[in-house]
Design a protein around this motif. Structure first.
Motif, PDB file in Angstrom:
ATOM      1  N   GLU A  74       0.793  -1.189   0.178  1.00 31.27           N
ATOM      2  CA  GLU A  74      -0.020   0.010  -0.103  1.00 31.27           C
ATOM      3  C   GLU A  74       0.869   1.239   0.138  1.00 31.27           C
ATOM      4  O   GLU A  74       0.544   2.089  -0.755  1.00 31.27           O
ATOM      5  CB  GLU A  74      -0.791   0.221   1.059  1.00 31.27           C
ATOM      6  CG  GLU A  74      -1.753  -1.163   1.141  1.00 31.27           C
ATOM      7  CD  GLU A  74      -1.178  -2.470   1.951  1.00 31.27           C
ATOM      8  OE1 GLU A  74      -0.356  -2.197   2.744  1.00 31.27           O
ATOM      9  OE2 GLU A  74      -1.615  -3.322   1.632  1.00 31.27           O
ATOM     10  N   GLN A  78       1.219   4.090  -3.232  1.00 30.79           N
ATOM     11  CA  GLN A  78       0.924   5.600  -2.883  1.00 30.79           C
ATOM     12  C   GLN A  78       2.093   6.301  -3.296  1.00 30.79           C
ATOM     13  O   GLN A  78       2.017   7.300  -3.943  1.00 30.79           O
ATOM     14  CB  GLN A  78       0.857   5.542  -1.327  1.00 30.79           C
ATOM     15  CG  GLN A  78       0.615   7.131  -0.992  1.00 30.79           C
ATOM     16  CD  GLN A  78       0.463   7.354   0.402  1.00 30.79           C
ATOM     17  OE1 GLN A  78       0.390   6.537   1.482  1.00 30.79           O
ATOM     18  NE2 GLN A  78      -0.044   8.573   0.970  1.00 30.79           N
ATOM     19  N   GLN A  82       2.331   9.064  -6.306  1.00 28.31           N
ATOM     20  CA  GLN A  82       2.717  10.742  -6.065  1.00 28.31           C
ATOM     21  C   GLN A  82       3.889  11.101  -6.830  1.00 28.31           C
ATOM     22  O   GLN A  82       3.828  11.976  -7.443  1.00 28.31           O
ATOM     23  CB  GLN A  82       3.246  10.715  -4.679  1.00 28.31           C
ATOM     24  CG  GLN A  82       2.088  10.910  -3.535  1.00 28.31           C
ATOM     25  CD  GLN A  82       2.499  10.693  -2.074  1.00 28.31           C
ATOM     26  OE1 GLN A  82       3.695  10.601  -1.692  1.00 28.31           O
ATOM     27  NE2 GLN A  82       1.566  11.130  -1.214  1.00 28.31           N
TER      28      GLN A  82
END
Length: 98
Positions: A74, A78, A82
């Motif tokens: 996870e 992320q 980004q």
């Protein structure tokens, strides 16, 4: 008789051929996290000028996602999202500087 071990018992003899070096396949997730966060911070801080040249841009484009695989899934996803957004934003600046 004393409690001294049997000198000739192989269980008491260290293996001179045993590799005692640290495991080269182990990667510390915290150091990876710190490095990726620092690279992401440089990309985010870029406003008017490219944070690096085109070669470095391409390097980060390939290596950043690979490095993130050492993190929990996870968190890795992320960071990759980004960073992809930042790369897309700064790519025109990088190409203009090339």
């Amino acid at each position: 008789m004393s409690e001294q071990g049997d000198f000739f018992n192989p269980a008491h003899v260290a293996d001179p051929l045993k590799d005692t070096r640290p495991d080269p396949t182990y990667v510390d997730p915290q150091s990876v996290r710190e490095e990726l966060t620092a690279i992401l911070a440089v990309a985010k801080a870029a406003r008017d000028t490219a944070p690096w040249d085109l070669r470095t841009h391409r390097y980060h484009q390939v290596v950043f996602p690979q490095m993130s695989n050492w993190l929990p899934p996870e968190e890795a996803e992320q960071l990759r999202r980004q960073f992809a957004l930042e790369l897309e934003r700064i790519e025109p600046m990088v190409r203009a500087a090339a």
